[in-house]
Design a protein around this motif. Structure first.
Motif, PDB file in Angstrom:
ATOM      1  N   ALA A 151       0.829  -1.205   0.000  1.00  0.00           N
ATOM      2  CA  ALA A 151       0.000   0.000   0.000  1.00  0.00           C
ATOM      3  C   ALA A 151       0.865   1.257   0.000  1.00  0.00           C
ATOM      4  CB  ALA A 151      -0.935  -0.011   1.206  1.00  0.00           C
ATOM      5  N   LEU A 152       1.956   1.231   0.756  1.00  0.00           N
ATOM      6  CA  LEU A 152       2.873   2.366   0.771  1.00  0.00           C
ATOM      7  C   LEU A 152       3.537   2.551  -0.589  1.00  0.00           C
ATOM      8  CD1 LEU A 152       4.607   1.906   4.248  1.00  0.00           C
ATOM      9  CD2 LEU A 152       2.947   3.658   3.599  1.00  0.00           C
ATOM     10  N   PHE A 153       3.899   1.434  -1.228  1.00  0.00           N
ATOM     11  CA  PHE A 153       4.498   1.507  -2.559  1.00  0.00           C
ATOM     12  C   PHE A 153       3.522   2.111  -3.554  1.00  0.00           C
ATOM     13  CE2 PHE A 153       6.490  -1.194  -6.197  1.00  0.00           C
ATOM     14  CZ  PHE A 153       7.275  -0.125  -6.576  1.00  0.00           C
ATOM     15  N   LEU A 154       2.267   1.695  -3.489  1.00  0.00           N
ATOM     16  CA  LEU A 154       1.248   2.256  -4.374  1.00  0.00           C
ATOM     17  C   LEU A 154       1.114   3.765  -4.158  1.00  0.00           C
ATOM     18  CD1 LEU A 154      -1.576  -0.447  -4.202  1.00  0.00           C
ATOM     19  CD2 LEU A 154      -0.272   0.199  -6.233  1.00  0.00           C
ATOM     20  N   ARG A 155       1.090   4.190  -2.906  1.00  0.00           N
ATOM     21  CA  ARG A 155       0.946   5.625  -2.624  1.00  0.00           C
ATOM     22  C   ARG A 155       2.165   6.397  -3.121  1.00  0.00           C
ATOM     23  NH1 ARG A 155      -1.720   3.961   2.228  1.00  0.00           N
ATOM     24  NH2 ARG A 155       0.150   4.169   3.513  1.00  0.00           N
ATOM     25  N   ALA A 156       3.351   5.806  -2.959  1.00  0.00           N
ATOM     26  CA  ALA A 156       4.564   6.473  -3.433  1.00  0.00           C
ATOM     27  C   ALA A 156       4.546   6.640  -4.944  1.00  0.00           C
ATOM     28  CB  ALA A 156       5.795   5.683  -2.997  1.00  0.00           C
TER      29      ALA A 156
END
Length: 260
Positions: A151-156
């Motif tokens: 999820a953090l990768f997607l947001r980044a």
């Protein structure tokens, strides 16, 4: 869209197959992306569209299935591509791989040399333990990545939209990717092949080429690969996602690298 049932993996791998002259051109995508997203536009190119174009989505990415018990290693991905080529009755093909797809292409050519006539890589991982995104992902445990890392990768990646055409395209493809496949594929890249992709690639006797983006033109590998007898091409006005940043420049470099 075409689908091949892989009995060992109990999953369908899906691919586009555009008719044309042979030897076919097989195009393999990078980590988090999909060949159906990155390369479908080549079917409109006046030079490349003459040839049969095969665009597989690796298991876990794009339109392909997401088996939970698949290892998503470089060797595993290479075997699924080999199965597609056998299924299509292709005795040999020209193979291109971008980023992780380049690493898979090297492993494919080493394991099944009869299937690869000419090999072209772009921004590919040649050494284990390198790659910014792969290192960040693989530094987390599988459980950590699935629980919140993806999820953090997607947001980044979403925050990068607007900075380049490739950023917007990659963010969209990443949403379709299976988090488990992303983590295990990243770990496979960090582990690398044995021998390394670099050693395998440099030792091959088939015609080879390597495409660098304009952002990577100062990479030491530009001269190292040239010194090893590899044809090197620079795609102008592009970053890592060269096929989206400069589609025309990428198509021209790809055609030249395959001597078309």
């Amino acid at each position: 869209m075409n689908a091949l049932w892989l009995a060992e993996q109990r999953a369908f791998i899906r691919f586009l197959d555009y008719p044309g002259e042979e030897p076919a051109l097989v195009l393999l995508h990078g980590l988090g992306s999909a060949s159906t997203a990155d390369f479908a536009g080549l079917a409109r190119d006046p030079v490349l569209s003459r040839f049969r174009l095969i665009l597989p989505d690796f298991l876990g990415f794009g339109y392909s299935d997401r088996p939970e018990d698949f290892d998503y290693s470089l060797e595993g991905h290479a075997q699924t591509v080999s199965a597609v080529l056998r299924h299509l009755g292709l005795a040999t093909a020209n193979v291109f791989g971008h980023s992780m797809g380049g690493s898979v292409a090297v492993v494919l050519a080493a394991a099944h040399p009869e299937q690869v006539r000419r090999l072209v890589l772009a921004e590919a991982n040649l050494d284990p333990g390198v790659g910014g995104a792969s290192k960040t992902i693989a530094a987390q445990t599988e459980e950590e990545y699935l629980a919140g890392g993806h999820a953090l990768f997607l947001r980044a990646m979403a925050a990068e939209i607007g900075k380049s055409p490739s950023a917007a395209c990659f963010a969209g493809a990443l949403k379709a990717a299976d988090p488990l496949a992303v983590h295990r594929s990243a770990a496979g890249l960090i582990h690398g092949a044995v021998p390394s992709q670099r050693r395998l690639f440099l030792a091959m006797k088939i015609p080879r080429a390597f495409l660098f983006s304009a952002e990577s033109r100062s990479d030491p590998d530009v001269e190292i690969l040239r010194g090893g007898g590899i044809d090197v091409f620079i795609v102008p006005n592009s970053g890592h996602g060269m096929m989206h940043d400069n589609p025309e420049g990428f198509r021209q470099a790809l055609a030249r690298s395959f001597d078309l």
